[in-house]
Design a protein around this motif. Structure first.
Motif, PDB file in Angstrom:
ATOM      1  N   HIS A  16      -3.547   8.341  -4.524  1.00 40.88           N
ATOM      2  CA  HIS A  16      -4.435   7.623  -3.957  1.00 40.88           C
ATOM      3  C   HIS A  16      -4.070   6.387  -4.080  1.00 40.88           C
ATOM      4  O   HIS A  16      -4.409   5.348  -3.332  1.00 40.88           O
ATOM      5  CB  HIS A  16      -6.170   7.888  -4.459  1.00 40.88           C
ATOM      6  CG  HIS A  16      -5.985   8.919  -4.860  1.00 40.88           C
ATOM      7  ND1 HIS A  16      -6.835   9.401  -4.047  1.00 40.88           N
ATOM      8  CD2 HIS A  16      -6.762   9.730  -5.907  1.00 40.88           C
ATOM      9  CE1 HIS A  16      -7.677  11.206  -4.189  1.00 40.88           C
ATOM     10  NE2 HIS A  16      -7.318  10.741  -5.345  1.00 40.88           N
ATOM     11  N   ARG A  24      -6.683   2.146  -4.354  1.00 40.52           N
ATOM     12  CA  ARG A  24      -7.900   2.919  -4.165  1.00 40.52           C
ATOM     13  C   ARG A  24      -9.432   2.902  -4.645  1.00 40.52           C
ATOM     14  O   ARG A  24     -10.438   2.322  -4.573  1.00 40.52           O
ATOM     15  CB  ARG A  24      -8.092   4.258  -2.876  1.00 40.52           C
ATOM     16  CG  ARG A  24      -7.797   3.689  -1.842  1.00 40.52           C
ATOM     17  CD  ARG A  24      -7.553   5.167  -0.587  1.00 40.52           C
ATOM     18  NE  ARG A  24      -9.384   5.818  -0.151  1.00 40.52           N
ATOM     19  CZ  ARG A  24      -9.437   6.313   0.157  1.00 40.52           C
ATOM     20  NH1 ARG A  24      -8.108   7.447   0.517  1.00 40.52           N
ATOM     21  NH2 ARG A  24     -10.019   6.730   0.734  1.00 40.52           N
ATOM     22  N   ARG A  35       1.105  -1.448  -0.225  1.00 40.95           N
ATOM     23  CA  ARG A  35      -0.073  -0.077   0.252  1.00 40.95           C
ATOM     24  C   ARG A  35       0.950   0.967   0.073  1.00 40.95           C
ATOM     25  O   ARG A  35       0.635   1.915  -0.866  1.00 40.95           O
ATOM     26  CB  ARG A  35      -0.978   0.069   1.302  1.00 40.95           C
ATOM     27  CG  ARG A  35      -2.242   0.772   1.014  1.00 40.95           C
ATOM     28  CD  ARG A  35      -3.387   0.442   2.298  1.00 40.95           C
ATOM     29  NE  ARG A  35      -3.803  -0.291   1.749  1.00 40.95           N
ATOM     30  CZ  ARG A  35      -5.141  -0.639   2.279  1.00 40.95           C
ATOM     31  NH1 ARG A  35      -5.394   0.124   3.636  1.00 40.95           N
ATOM     32  NH2 ARG A  35      -5.717  -1.621   2.070  1.00 40.95           N
TER      33      ARG A  35
END
Length: 297
Positions: free
Chosen positions: A255, A258, A222
């Motif tokens: 982002h 996402r 992530r």
């Protein structure tokens, strides 16, 4: 032959008709050409009605429409024709189908295909004709444009269209700059897209806000994906600023993984998700929430 042309057309214009007909007298026919980098218009005023005009926006082909000074036309479907001239025996009218008529000053816009056929018909001496019914009483109504003096005006119109921008605002207000290889550097296609956007921005100073949203696929962890999306958005921002866009007009967001465009189930889909979404806004429009950035495929 030319005198015969005018005599026959004048006779045709004076013939009785069962419909309420709007048509400018031959000797008063004129074509007007107006435009700029964003739009070109080729119009013929129609006595007691308004005008008929061809409108071509940047990045598109022309459409045909009527502008009515009064609400002559009722709602419904009107027939569009490229009508044969009376001095050309044996040539019938060409039906171009129907257009949906609404209310307001501009009751309809034709399709691009219909407009193209009307323009070629005018060059052949045909008349654009709209047949419908009146707003009050439902009587038959016809609006007719004449091909007189058309060729020179058409040449002026073509000169106008040659100066149109390659795109209009609606076509670029939301765009995708892809990073299909997985890196953070702009490729040739990305730079080409941005160059077209920059050309428009220089022509339209009312666009004064650019929102950049960086995205990634889900290949890495992530934190890595978030950094990749940030660096992609920065690459677009730096290119825009290097070509004259003020930094204060750019809002940058990132982002990570996402908001995928497509499920990250194969390489082709992952390539689509490695992108920067660019959105243009005018004047004092508000910034959309970061949690739901706009997308365009």
């Amino acid at each position: 032959m030319r005198l015969r042309y005018f005599a026959l057309l004048s006779l045709f214009a004076s013939l009785p008709a069962t419909a309420i007909t709007f048509q400018t007298r031959l000797e008063k026919v004129e074509w007007k050409v107006e435009g700029d980098q964003f739009e070109c218009r080729l119009a013929q005023p129609v006595t007691r009605f308004g005008s008929g005009e061809f409108v071509r926006r940047a990045g598109e082909q022309a459409t045909f429409r009527l502008k009515a000074g009064e609400r002559w036309m009722g709602p419904g479907s009107a027939t569009l024709l490229a009508a044969a001239a009376p001095w050309q025996p044996g040539r019938g009218d060409i039906s171009l189908g129907v257009v949906s008529v609404g209310s307001g000053e501009i009751p309809f816009n034709s399709s691009q295909q219909q407009a193209a056929r009307l323009l070629s018909g005018l060059l052949e001496g045909r008349s654009p004709v709209v047949r419908h019914r009146t707003q009050q009483g439902g009587e038959a109504l016809e609006v007719r444009l004449l091909p007189a003096k058309f060729e020179q005006a058409y040449n002026d119109y073509l000169a106008c269209t040659a100066k149109l921008l390659p795109v209009n605002f609606d076509q670029i207000k939301q765009a995708q700059i892809g990073f299909p290889s997985g890196g953070t550097a702009l490729d040739d296609l990305g730079r080409a897209k941005l160059d077209i956007i920059l050309q428009f921005l220089k022509a339209d100073p009312s666009v004064n806000r650019i929102l950049l949203d960086g995205h990634s696929d889900n290949s890495g962890n992530r934190l890595t994906n978030r950094d990749l999306s940030r660096r992609r958005a920065l690459a677009v921002q730096e290119y825009l600023q290097a070509n004259g866009v003020p930094a204060e007009q750019i809002t940058l967001r990132f982002h990570g993984e996402r908001y995928p465009l497509a499920p990250n189930t194969n390489e082709a889909n992952r390539a689509k998700n490695r992108r920067v979404t660019l959105r243009l806004e005018r004047e004092a429009q508000s910034v959309a929430p970061a949690a739901a950035p706009g997308e365009a495929s």
